[in-house]
Design a protein around this motif. Structure first.
Motif, PDB file in Angstrom:
ATOM      1  N   GLU A 160     -11.878   4.501   3.080  1.00 38.03           N
ATOM      2  CA  GLU A 160     -10.904   3.736   2.379  1.00 38.03           C
ATOM      3  C   GLU A 160      -9.702   3.512   2.764  1.00 38.03           C
ATOM      4  O   GLU A 160      -8.754   3.509   1.583  1.00 38.03           O
ATOM      5  N   ILE A 161      -9.115   4.527   3.079  1.00 39.06           N
ATOM      6  CA  ILE A 161      -7.656   4.811   3.712  1.00 39.06           C
ATOM      7  C   ILE A 161      -7.362   3.748   4.500  1.00 39.06           C
ATOM      8  O   ILE A 161      -7.727   4.509   5.263  1.00 39.06           O
ATOM      9  N   THR A 162      -7.182   3.181   4.312  1.00 38.66           N
ATOM     10  CA  THR A 162      -6.763   1.843   4.775  1.00 38.66           C
ATOM     11  C   THR A 162      -5.603   2.164   6.068  1.00 38.66           C
ATOM     12  O   THR A 162      -4.506   2.620   5.589  1.00 38.66           O
ATOM     13  N   LYS A 185      -8.893   5.123  -2.196  1.00 38.17           N
ATOM     14  CA  LYS A 185      -8.141   3.775  -1.638  1.00 38.17           C
ATOM     15  C   LYS A 185      -6.657   4.265  -2.339  1.00 38.17           C
ATOM     16  O   LYS A 185      -6.253   5.175  -3.400  1.00 38.17           O
ATOM     17  N   ARG A 186      -5.639   3.798  -1.265  1.00 38.32           N
ATOM     18  CA  ARG A 186      -4.092   4.042  -1.231  1.00 38.32           C
ATOM     19  C   ARG A 186      -3.553   2.701  -2.663  1.00 38.32           C
ATOM     20  O   ARG A 186      -3.868   1.950  -2.957  1.00 38.32           O
ATOM     21  N   PRO A 204      -2.713   7.816  -0.902  1.00 35.55           N
ATOM     22  CA  PRO A 204      -3.432   7.731  -2.362  1.00 35.55           C
ATOM     23  C   PRO A 204      -3.616   9.090  -3.079  1.00 35.55           C
ATOM     24  O   PRO A 204      -2.495   9.387  -3.217  1.00 35.55           O
ATOM     25  N   ALA A 257       0.915  -1.156  -0.073  1.00 32.96           N
ATOM     26  CA  ALA A 257      -0.103  -0.097   0.154  1.00 32.96           C
ATOM     27  C   ALA A 257       1.193   1.100  -0.065  1.00 32.96           C
ATOM     28  O   ALA A 257       1.678   0.729   1.296  1.00 32.96           O
ATOM     29  N   SER A 299     -11.563   8.820  -5.731  1.00 35.09           N
ATOM     30  CA  SER A 299     -11.715   7.614  -5.049  1.00 35.09           C
ATOM     31  C   SER A 299      -9.746   7.879  -3.984  1.00 35.09           C
ATOM     32  O   SER A 299      -9.252   8.173  -4.544  1.00 35.09           O
TER      33      SER A 299
END
Length: 454
Positions: A448-450, A176-177, A164, A161, A174
């Motif tokens: 969504e950012i883990t 998401k990374r 973003p 990961a 989005s």
């Protein structure tokens, strides 16, 4: 295509972490429409935003060692957490490094979205400004991925990961990374795309140039372990900008050192988020610096000389000579060191030492200088890495070197913070603590950012 910007610094993009589409506060005071080509250039010239990079990687590095109990007691909570590699650092507060870098990304995306359709400039000017934005954005993403993601590893980078990636000024995309590989690919692609539209050397180092592009490519390739590429790019940067300051000229007049926009060593001007930090240096780093080394006599000082926050020991003092901040961007000495490392890793001892000694000649008075002489590549590489520690101290470089060098058995180190507020803290090679945590408020607002494992 018009874009509205908000001149108040904090108002444009208050919580800038990766766009944070669910948390955007806009202060409508002082609005201006981005309409003319010169407006987009002015946005990129806004140094209070575009020049800043990071702070906490320096606090976390092994070149900082805080043994003074009084100093320990007076440290800010965030500094304590960063210094001790706490599991969580930014708890329900913003991370200034993340915020500042994503604010730069947002500014750059405003430029790339609008400058080509702006009024009042030539097509060449518009393409040049567009290219400048690509370089600033690439540098921001390079910095982000190396703070908030794992060290680049070709075997795992496609799955690790990253951060973003935002390439348009849109709050609805989005978060998401992207993978570490995807971020590096974006960085290098943007830099290559920018090259044709830039001058070899800019009129001011705050403006991206071809020298800056090659320097960032050299730094990124070094961090990836692509040493031949790193050396090639460093050569290209040095072919365009190679002047070194002779520190002997300033031995008796440190205040005469050039200001940042006149410093010929700076290829691309970036600086630490905190303008005048206080860094007590570790004994290991100080042991590398001879008393006759002008980097020791000019750029470090007794802790008592740091007003308002003194300490026992010796600290990094360069930024206090002219109060212009800590320079973190690519520079001529860094390119020389990358070239030397590339040569040493290829087994080319003579060329590596030639570059190293050329740099060192500019760091001593002539009467105090002697060439380094070694015959084997392994020792030459060690000398190059030691010289990186001397030349680039106090600027956060060491943290990124620790990350990449920990993958090699010869250079992996365990860092220990002994007797800090009565406790001992240890950072093992390749620990998850080498990846900074993403502040929990960003994750709460944008699931969504883990998070990073710590």
């Amino acid at each position: 295509m018009n874009r509205i910007i908000y001149i108040t610094v904090a108002a444009l993009f208050l919580l800038t972490g990766a766009g944070c589409r669910k948390y955007v506060e806009i202060d409508q005071v002082g609005t201006r429409t981005l309409h003319y080509t010169k407006d987009f250039q002015a946005l990129l010239n806004y140094s209070q935003v575009m020049e800043k990079t990071y702070y906490y990687p320096e606090m976390a590095s092994d070149e900082v060692n805080i043994s003074d109990t009084n100093y320990q007691k007076n440290m800010r909570d965030l500094d304590v957490k960063g210094y001790t590699w706490a599991p969580e650092i930014f708890i329900d507060v913003n991370d200034g490094d993340w915020d500042g870098l994503y604010k730069q990304v947002y500014y750059c995306n405003l430029v790339t979205a609008g400058v080509l359709d702006s009024d009042g400039g030539t097509e060449m000017e518009k393409r040049n400004i567009y290219a400048q934005a690509l370089v600033h954005r690439a540098y921001a993403f390079y910095t982000l991925v190396n703070i908030y993601a794992k060290q680049y590893d070709a075997a795992t980078a496609a799955g690790d990961a990253g951060v973003p990636v935002l390439t348009v000024p849109d709050f609805t995309g989005s978060l998401k990374r992207a993978s570490v590989k995807e971020v590096y690919d974006l960085v290098k692609n943007d830099l290559q795309a920018a090259l044709p539209e830039l001058a070899d050397v800019a009129s001011y180092s705050s403006i991206p140039s071809r020298a800056a592009v090659y320097a960032i490519l050299a730094r990124a390739s070094l961090q990836q372990g692509l040493y031949a590429d790193a050396g090639k790019y460093a050569d290209s940067a040095l072919a365009r900008q190679h002047t070194l300051l002779n520190l002997a000229d300033y031995a008796d007049n440190a205040a005469g050192l050039p200001l940042k926009l006149q410093d010929p060593e700076i290829i691309f001007l970036k600086s630490m988020t905190l303008a005048l930090p206080t860094f007590p240096l570790s004994d290991d780093l100080l042991a590398l610096l001879e008393n006759t080394d002008l980097r020791y006599t000019l750029f470090t000082a007794d802790g008592a000389n740091f007003p308002g926050n003194g300490f026992i020991g010796r600290g990094y003092y360069r930024m206090r000579i002219n109060s212009q901040g800590v320079y973190t961007g690519p520079c001529v000495p860094e390119m020389m060191l990358i070239k030397a490392e590339s040569e040493a890793r290829a087994g080319n001892v003579g060329p590596a030492l030639d570059v190293l000694n050329e740099l060192r000649k500019h760091r001593y008075k002539p009467a105090d200088y002697t060439d380094l002489r070694v015959t084997d590549a392994k020792t030459a590489l060690r000398q190059v890495l030691n010289e990186r520690s001397r030349e680039l101290m106090g600027r956060g470089f060491r943290w990124f070197d620790q990350k990449r060098l920990n993958r090699e058995a010869d250079f992996a180190t365990t860092v220990t913070r002994s007797n800090f507020r009565g406790q001992t803290y240890t950072l093992a090679p390749n620990s998850n603590r080498y990846v900074f945590p993403i502040a929990n408020i960003y994750i709460k607002l944008n699931p969504e950012i883990t998070p990073n494992p710590r």
